[in-house]
Design a protein around this motif. Structure first.
Motif: not given
Length: 127
Positions: A1-5, A116-120, A125-127
């Motif tokens: 999921m994180n890679n897809l994001l 896009s910066i917000f998603l990165m 942070k999720d990692k």
């Protein structure tokens, strides 16, 4: 999921960069452009059924052919006419209609970039 994001964010970053680049070219033409008169080679005959995405026309200036989308907003400027005033850059590589530049379109690239910066950052942070 994180890679897809992350991949989605990178794709949005690329798209927003392309949108911003195109809008910067249009902004430069809008602010510093040279007004020229182009010959209309081909244009929609009837503007009533033209959508905002349709209505392409072929314009000629100094032996060079330009294909430009007139849409329903600018169709009346080219339909049934032989010439139209346009704005171009100093290299004559791009044409825009005199009132074509839109501040909202310019802002949309930056909004997409911010998202896009917000998603990165969220991915980081999720990692």
């Amino acid at each position: 999921m994180n890679n897809l994001l992350l991949y989605g964010a990178l794709l949005m970053l690329f798209i927003s960069s392309m949108v911003i680049w195109g809008n910067l070219i249009d902004l430069d033409i809008h602010q510093n452009g040279i007004e020229i008169t182009t010959n209309i080679i081909e244009a929609p005959e009837n503007c009533k059924n033209i959508s905002s995405r349709g209505g392409y026309c072929k314009l000629e200036y100094n032996g060079k052919i330009y294909v430009k989308r007139a849409g329903n907003k600018f169709c009346h400027l080219v339909s049934g006419k032989t010439e139209v005033k346009m704005l171009t850059n100093k290299d004559y590589t791009s044409l825009i209609f005199p009132d074509e530049f839109n501040n909202f379109e310019f802002s949309s690239g930056f909004i997409l970039l911010a998202f896009s910066i917000f998603l990165m950052i969220k991915n980081y942070k999720d990692k």
